[in-house]
Every structure is written in structure tokens, then in C-alpha cells.
Design a protein around this motif. Structure first.
Motif, mmCIF file in Angstrom:
data_model
loop_
_atom_site.group_PDB
_atom_site.id
_atom_site.type_symbol
_atom_site.label_atom_id
_atom_site.label_comp_id
_atom_site.label_asym_id
_atom_site.label_seq_id
_atom_site.Cartn_x
_atom_site.Cartn_y
_atom_site.Cartn_z
ATOM 1 N N ARG A 88 -13.240 33.958 -13.618
ATOM 2 C CA ARG A 88 -14.511 34.537 -12.765
ATOM 3 C C ARG A 88 -15.773 33.832 -13.046
ATOM 4 O O ARG A 88 -16.400 33.037 -11.989
ATOM 5 N N GLU A 89 -16.013 33.872 -14.181
ATOM 6 C CA GLU A 89 -17.214 33.098 -14.650
ATOM 7 C C GLU A 89 -17.294 31.632 -14.332
ATOM 8 O O GLU A 89 -18.479 31.076 -14.123
ATOM 9 N N ALA A 90 -16.145 31.061 -14.623
ATOM 10 C CA ALA A 90 -16.311 29.523 -14.529
ATOM 11 C C ALA A 90 -16.093 28.947 -13.189
ATOM 12 O O ALA A 90 -16.463 27.989 -12.822
ATOM 13 N N TRP A 91 -15.308 29.736 -12.274
ATOM 14 C CA TRP A 91 -14.946 29.109 -10.759
ATOM 15 C C TRP A 91 -15.250 29.842 -9.803
ATOM 16 O O TRP A 91 -15.303 29.124 -8.729
ATOM 17 N N TYR A 92 -15.637 31.044 -9.683
ATOM 18 C CA TYR A 92 -15.898 31.881 -8.492
ATOM 19 C C TYR A 92 -17.238 31.705 -7.918
ATOM 20 O O TYR A 92 -18.272 31.506 -8.613
ATOM 21 N N ALA A 138 -5.977 28.610 -5.209
ATOM 22 C CA ALA A 138 -4.458 28.171 -5.314
ATOM 23 C C ALA A 138 -4.063 28.001 -6.654
ATOM 24 O O ALA A 138 -2.976 28.307 -7.074
ATOM 25 N N GLY A 139 -4.717 27.309 -7.150
ATOM 26 C CA GLY A 139 -4.585 26.759 -8.678
ATOM 27 C C GLY A 139 -4.527 27.944 -9.622
ATOM 28 O O GLY A 139 -3.870 28.174 -10.488
ATOM 29 N N LEU A 140 -5.533 29.017 -9.300
ATOM 30 C CA LEU A 140 -5.756 29.965 -10.224
ATOM 31 C C LEU A 140 -4.794 30.939 -10.074
ATOM 32 O O LEU A 140 -4.519 31.871 -10.992
ATOM 33 N N LEU A 171 -14.572 33.971 -24.250
ATOM 34 C CA LEU A 171 -14.042 33.892 -23.105
ATOM 35 C C LEU A 171 -13.580 32.681 -23.066
ATOM 36 O O LEU A 171 -14.206 31.714 -23.240
ATOM 37 N N ARG A 172 -12.319 32.499 -22.500
ATOM 38 C CA ARG A 172 -11.495 31.212 -22.504
ATOM 39 C C ARG A 172 -11.119 30.972 -20.720
ATOM 40 O O ARG A 172 -9.989 31.530 -20.481
ATOM 41 N N PRO A 173 -12.009 30.182 -20.193
ATOM 42 C CA PRO A 173 -11.395 30.023 -18.888
ATOM 43 C C PRO A 173 -10.622 28.732 -18.869
ATOM 44 O O PRO A 173 -10.482 28.312 -19.720
ATOM 45 N N GLY A 174 -9.606 28.737 -17.967
ATOM 46 C CA GLY A 174 -8.728 27.829 -17.716
ATOM 47 C C GLY A 174 -9.114 26.460 -16.876
ATOM 48 O O GLY A 174 -10.200 26.745 -16.465
ATOM 49 N N SER A 175 -7.883 25.718 -16.907
ATOM 50 C CA SER A 175 -8.086 24.276 -16.073
ATOM 51 C C SER A 175 -7.345 24.401 -14.921
ATOM 52 O O SER A 175 -6.276 23.496 -15.050
ATOM 53 N N PRO A 176 -7.559 25.082 -13.870
ATOM 54 C CA PRO A 176 -6.473 24.935 -12.907
ATOM 55 C C PRO A 176 -6.439 23.548 -12.148
ATOM 56 O O PRO A 176 -7.626 23.024 -12.028
ATOM 57 N N ASP A 177 -5.170 23.033 -11.532
ATOM 58 C CA ASP A 177 -5.156 21.815 -11.342
ATOM 59 C C ASP A 177 -5.774 20.895 -12.182
ATOM 60 O O ASP A 177 -6.255 19.610 -11.677
ATOM 61 N N GLY A 178 -5.796 20.773 -13.450
ATOM 62 C CA GLY A 178 -6.312 19.906 -14.356
ATOM 63 C C GLY A 178 -7.815 19.647 -14.283
ATOM 64 O O GLY A 178 -8.554 18.929 -14.899
#
Length: 600
Positions: A322-326, A337-339, A360-367
């Protein structure tokens, strides 16, 4: 578990909200032949009157609705955007490191009224007068002042008397703070509602036409004119300790209409779950479900260390995303879709181990590379300053230090005999957010405080851009049929409190009332959306009803367990259907003593 209340069941309709006056209003609408949406709108207007310390016409609302006979749900976005004059440069020029939590500067276009009217027009059956009259009655004739509201007014009375005279006019009758339990009236707000209704009825006899005329009166008529004459033209004290004019204008209101869109969908163990989109925090609920579907929660035992640990660690991963992408998807490319992609979820699930994470470990959807917001260090107001100024420095509606639980905001859910379901979470425009607008009797919302002065972040400040809201209602279908609608107050914790409710029903087989009363917890790892954006890495807030041996095991795993009183976290309200017996059902948490469910 010794339940304080039963799960209610009936045949006509079911209501649950955070205030018994709103619940009674909604049930009266169902009894008069209205549907779930009519009832929710009427309850929403009443909440604006009787819980102004949590919401108001100048605030915002998020709504998810399911129409009988359909296979999905609709989200109504009542989150208004920032003014067109709101830029990062504007705030930097004022010497501000962040958007303040109160005053005129964080004020957005008030979205609640427009969203309620849109829900009524597109999904309801009743006329505006039918659903607005109860709120007018409570505003004009009065209601018993609830203790939380009385405490808030008492603490803020010096601010109102010395700096915000328009708020004093509303909340300090006779110049003094009213006593708890006394009969409280808001004649200015009653007049605002009455004028909206008068202009609507004078415009046309058509139901939809009257609703549209009321929208125009609010966003292009006398309400917008009053806001335009006050907010950008009058310097008022705010959380910075200085006086500023606002940025919101009548043109900002005139240019806005609420969005109606398909709700975000996520499956979970045969259920179809619907949430608002990434302009809210709603997708974290979906991301948590995706992660948790890979665990056998039921086998862990409700309230066990395994259960609580697994849910808490899943929350940390979802909220980091949420913190990284929304952010507002009209302005930023949110990789939703990637998330929610199963392959991405599987990789994220591997991060959940037997030890508590404090990162806090955000991910890398779609790279893609995640972008965490820059958070400037901001010192609070000095200790010697007045108590009301310390309250302004905290952007949440609750009066800080009077309660440790984040149970702010309101909720209303309704199910009707036709198979309609609706959940709504209104907030914003609370009495400590900003000065009341002259002659209107309500304050503006300050959701702009949730945005960052960090160029390029998905939730960075921008003109005409919606702040990412915490308001997050839920609707669930099971086997293609309407099943549950639920929500709760709680700011950032909403999608933890309601998730735990839902898991208690689905994974642990509780009835809805038992699920509202079950032991509740939340993580402190996520920076608050509200000023001062504090976080407590590793902290797990947990009600004392959790067994001591499980608390000890959680501590052994690395959680910093902070025990809070039983029945103090969240106020989940739920309605739904018992299809096997052709009944509607309702449940409401006893927390706070004001939420109530009703069935007929």
C-alpha cells in the motif's frame, strides 16, 4: 467466549451501524418500503448530525453496493480531490514539510454528500425528502449528546472560543461546552438540509431530478458559495500554529462528481470479496486474503499464536505494498493486477517465517521498483502549548490521549429482503478538522493530510488528485449469492479489524456476532496515514482476551506485544443473509457501546 449479544435474524431487513439512532433510522426506512440503499443513505445523513466528531457533510465516504440479481458489486467513490491550487510547490513556499492535519490547507472537495446522493439516485427508490427528514429532525429538534462528542467539544472549547468562532456558534451553545447526555441541536445544519430539500423540490417533481437539483445546490449553489466566501478568503489558525487561508474554491466543488465503478474483486475459499479500488486502502484486504489462502488457518485454532502471527505478518506485506504502490489511479499507474497475481503472491508468501519482521518490505509486481514515500521528521508542538493545539497537531478525529484505540469514523451496513447489500464508511469533516463554515453548520474534511510532498510517489500531492483514503467497506458473495456486508471505524486498522472478522466467520466457523466480539489485534508497523504519521515497528496491539500462553509465544517470536483492554479495538458492523432459512441477519460489535444492529 461469552457473547454480549445474539446474532439477529429476520425477514424484512437487517441494519448495523456505529450509532443506534442511525440504525433505527435505517430500519424505519425499510419498514416504509425503502430498499437497502434508501436505508443506508438515511442512516448516513443521520450520522452526519449525531456523530460530527467523526464525520459530516463536508467529509467523505466510501461505499460498496451489491444489487440483487447481479454477480458483482459497485464502488461509489465519495473521496473528493484536492483543490486545483494544491501543489507541492504551494506547500513548500509556505515552509511546510508536510500537509498539516487540520485547518483549511488539507481540505478537499467534500465528497460525502455527492456520493450519498449518487447512491440514492442510481440504486434507491425513495425521494430525497423521505431519506433526509430524519436527519433534519435530529438537527433541529436535538439528540442526546454522546460522551465522546461531549469530551471532544470540552477539550476544543478554548480553540472554538478564541480562534474558530464559527465552530463555537455550532458547538458551544450559550458559550459553554454542553454536558454529556444533554439534548444537543444544530439549527444551522438543519437549515442547510432544509434549504437543499427546498431547492430540490422547487426545481422539479421528478425523483431523480430533485436529487440532481440537491447536488447542484450543494456543489454549484449556496453551499459552494459559502465555502468559496470563507475558505480561500479568511485566515484561520491551523495545526502549524499559524494562520492560513485555504486553497479550496467554489469552482473546485462545481467541477466534481462522484465516481461509480466496478468494485475490486478477490476470491477466497469459495467467496467473492468486493472492495473499493486503490484510491483507498481497500486492496490491502484483497492482498491479505491472497496471501492467507496458502495457509490452513482453521487448523491453527482461533486466537492461537500461529493464527495471530500468520495474519499479522501477512498484513505487514500487504500494507508495505500500500505504501509503495497505492494512489489515485487517474493519476498513477497502480499495478493492481500484478499485486494480486498468484505468482507474485506466492513469492511474497515465502517471506512469512516463524519470526516477526520489523521491516516494511514492499514487493516488485511486474518487475517494477517500489517507491516508498519520504517522510520528513516533524517536531510536535511544545509541551507547554495549550491542550487544544496538541489536539490539532494530531490529524485523527479522536481526541488524542483520551483513548488508545483507533475507533474513529462511522459505518453503516444494510441488507434487505430483495437481496440487496450495501456497506458504507463515512468520515471526515469532523469537528476538530477545520472551522465550521458560516451559516452551514459543518466543517470541511482534511483528507489531504494523507498525501506526501514527495514528487513522483503514487500518493504525492497534486491538483485535482484524490488522497488515498483509509475508508474501506466490504461486500461478499458466496456461491454467487449475496452473503455479507461489513465495515468498521479504525483509520489504517480498518482492513485488519474487518479481515479478522471475516476470517473468524469463514475459517473458524463463528456466527457474525461472535466474530464481531472475537479477540482483535493490529500491527503498528505501518506509518499512519494521518499526521503525525507515526509507526511502531514490531509492535502488535492485542486485546487482553488473548490467552497468556499465546501472548508469551508471540513475544518469543519477536512481536512487541502491547496488550490493550478487551473489546477496545474496532467496531465491526455486519449484515447479510442466511439463505438456508431465507432470513436476513445482522451483528454489531459491543465496543464503544454505541453500535447497534436491528432486524425485522
Amino acid at each position: 467466549m461469552n457473547l454480549s449479544r445474539p446474532e439477529l435474524k429476520g425477514t424484512l431487513g437487517a441494519v448495523a451501524s456505529t450509532n443506534w439512532l442511525a440504525s433505527g433510522t435505517a430500519m424505519s426506512i425499510l419498514e416504509k418500503g425503502g430498499n437497502a440503499y434508501d436505508a443506508a443513505v438515511a442512516a448516513g445523513f443521520v450520522l452526519q448530525v449525531v456523530e460530527p466528531h467523526f464525520n459530516g457533510p463536508g467529509g467523505d465516504v466510501s461505499i460498496v453496493a451489491h444489487q440483487a440479481g447481479t454477480d458483482g458489486a459497485t464502488a461509489v467513490c465519495g473521496q473528493g480531490p484536492m483543490p486545483m491550487a494544491a501543489t507541492i510547490e504551494t506547500f513548500r513556499a509556505l515552509g511546510l514539510p508536510q500537509v498539516p492535519g487540520s485547518g483549511f490547507l488539507p481540505a478537499c472537495v467534500p465528497g460525502a454528500m455527492g456520493a450519498w446522493l449518487r447512491l440514492l439516485a442510481e440504486f434507491g427508490t425513495m425521494r430525497l425528502a423521505d431519506v433526509l427528514d430524519p436527519a433534519i429532525g435530529y438537527a433541529a429538534e436535538g439528540f442526546p449528546l454522546f460522551p465522546d462528542m461531549a469530551r471532544a467539544i470540552s477539550v476544543l472549547a478554548p480553540l472554538f472560543a478564541d480562534e474558530w468562532p464559527t465552530s463555537a456558534q455550532v458547538y458551544l451553545p450559550g458559550g459553554v461546552a454542553p454536558a454529556p447526555g444533554s439534548r444537543f441541536r444544530n439549527p444551522l445544519l438543519a437549515n442547510t438540509y432544509q434549504r437543499l430539500l427546498k431547492e430540490a423540490e422547487s426545481a422539479t417533481s421528478d425523483r431523480e431530478g430533485q436529487i440532481e437539483a440537491a447536488h447542484n445546490a450543494f456543489y454549484r449553489g449556496f453551499v459552494a458559495e459559502a465555502i468559496d466566501a470563507f475558505v480561500p478568503r479568511k485566515e484561520m489558525l491551523d495545526a502549524t500554529g499559524e494562520r492560513h487561508r485555504g486553497l479550496l474554491t467554489g469552482q473546485d466543488l462545481a467541477d466534481w462528481r462522484p465516481d461509480v465503478e466496478p468494485a475490486l474483486h478477490q476470491g477466497y475459499r469459495g467467496h467473492d470479496v468486493f472492495k473499493p479500488g486503490p484510491w483507498s486502502q481497500g486492496p490491502v484486504f484483497a492482498q491479505q486474503l491472497a496471501l492467507l489462502e496458502g495457509f490452513d488457518l482453521g487448523a491453527m485454532g482461533h486466537g492461537s499464536a500461529d493464527h495471530i502471527h500468520t495474519v499479522a505478518e501477512s498484513a505487514k506485506l500487504a500494507f508495505a505494498d500500500r505504501e509503495a504502490w497505492y494512489g489515485d489511479p487517474d493519476f498513477t499507474d497502480v499495478p493492481m493486477a500484478g499485486l494480486l497475481d498468484p505468482a507474485y503472491t506466492e513469492e511474497r508468501r515465502k517471506l512469512i517465517t516463524g519470526e516477526a519482521s520489523r521491516q516494511l518490505r514492499p514487493g516488485s509486481p511486474d518487475g517494477r521498483t517500489p517507491r516508498m514515500p519520504e517522510r520528513p521528521r516533524v517536531d510536535g508542538v511544545p509541551d507547554q502549548e495549550a491542550e487544544w493545539l496538541r489536539q490539532l497537531d494530531n490529524g485523527l478525529p479522536t481526541i488524542a490521549q483520551l483513548t488508545s484505540a483507533r475507533n474513529d469514523t462511522c459505518c453503516v451496513t444494510v441488507a434487505d429482503r430483495h437481496g440487496n447489500l450495501v456497506s458504507a464508511v463515512p468520515s471526515g469533516g469532523w469537528l476538530k478538522s477545520s472551522p465550521a463554515i458560516p451559516e452551514l453548520g459543518f466543517a470541511l474534511g482534511t483528507r489531504g493530510q494523507t498525501m506526501y510532498l514527495d514528487e513522483g510517489h503514487p500518493n504525492s500531492l497534486g491538483p485535482g488528485k484524490r488522497p488515498r483514503t483509509t475508508l474501506s467497506p466490504t461486500v461478499v458473495l458466496r456461491e454467487g449469492r449475496p452473503y455479507l456486508a461489513f465495515g468498521t471505524p479504525g483509520g489504517d486498522q480498518q482492513d485488519q479489524y474487518t479481515l479478522e472478522f471475516f476470517l473468524s466467520v469463514v475459517d473458524f466457523g463463528m456466527d457474525t456476532q461472535a466474530a464481531t466480539e472475537a479477540t482483535t489485534f493490529y500491527i503498528g508497523q505501518v506509518p499512519s496515514s494521518f499526521v503525525p504519521h507515526e509507526s511502531r515497528p514490531g509492535v502488535l496491539m492485542l486485546e487482553r482476551s488473548c490467552a497468556p500462553d499465546q501472548v508469551a509465544e508471540l513475544a518469543r517470536r519477536g512481536h512487541l506485544v502491547d496488550l490493550v483492554p478487551e473489546l477496545s479495538l474496532g467496531k465491526v458492523c455486519a449484515t447479510g443473509f442466511d439463505h438456508a432459512n431465507q432470513l436476513v441477519l445482522a451483528a454489531a460489535s459491543p465496543r464503544g457501546r454505541q453500535p447497534y444492529a436491528n432486524c425485522r
